[in-house]
Design a protein around this motif. Structure first.
Motif: not given
Length: 101
Positions: A24, A26-27, A29-30
């Motif tokens: 995703s 978010d994943e 970017s993390k």
């Protein structure tokens, strides 16, 4: 975070990780954030990441296509930046030149 750690540990060991479902936003970017924190010139040079969307029509149901819903499924290739020489993506193919270190 467990997924990010599993991917990063695999890449640090020199493996190329292929994710069938992708990450995703978010994943992803993390993963980049954690990778940047762990980069060291002598030990870990970072990662190379490339995402390839799957065929829209093959993975969607007739109702999804009729309603105009987009498929979010994708293939993601992640590997050590110092081992992947070339990562090329075209319409139906991902190719990489990988060196062994």
């Amino acid at each position: 975070m467990e997924k990010i750690r599993l991917i990063l540990d695999g890449v640090r060991d020199g493996n190329i990780v292929i994710l069938e479902e992708g990450l995703s936003p978010d994943e992803e970017s993390k993963l980049i954030e954690v990778t940047m924190a762990e980069i060291s010139p002598d030990e870990f040079n970072g990662i190379e990441i490339e995402t390839y969307p799957r065929s829209q029509t093959a993975d969607q149901s007739f109702l999804d296509r009729l309603m105009g819903r987009q498929s979010t499924q994708k293939l993601t290739v992640i590997g050590p930046a110092n081992q992947i020489q070339t990562l090329h993506k075209d319409e139906n193919l991902i190719s990489a030149l990988v060196s062994r270190k």
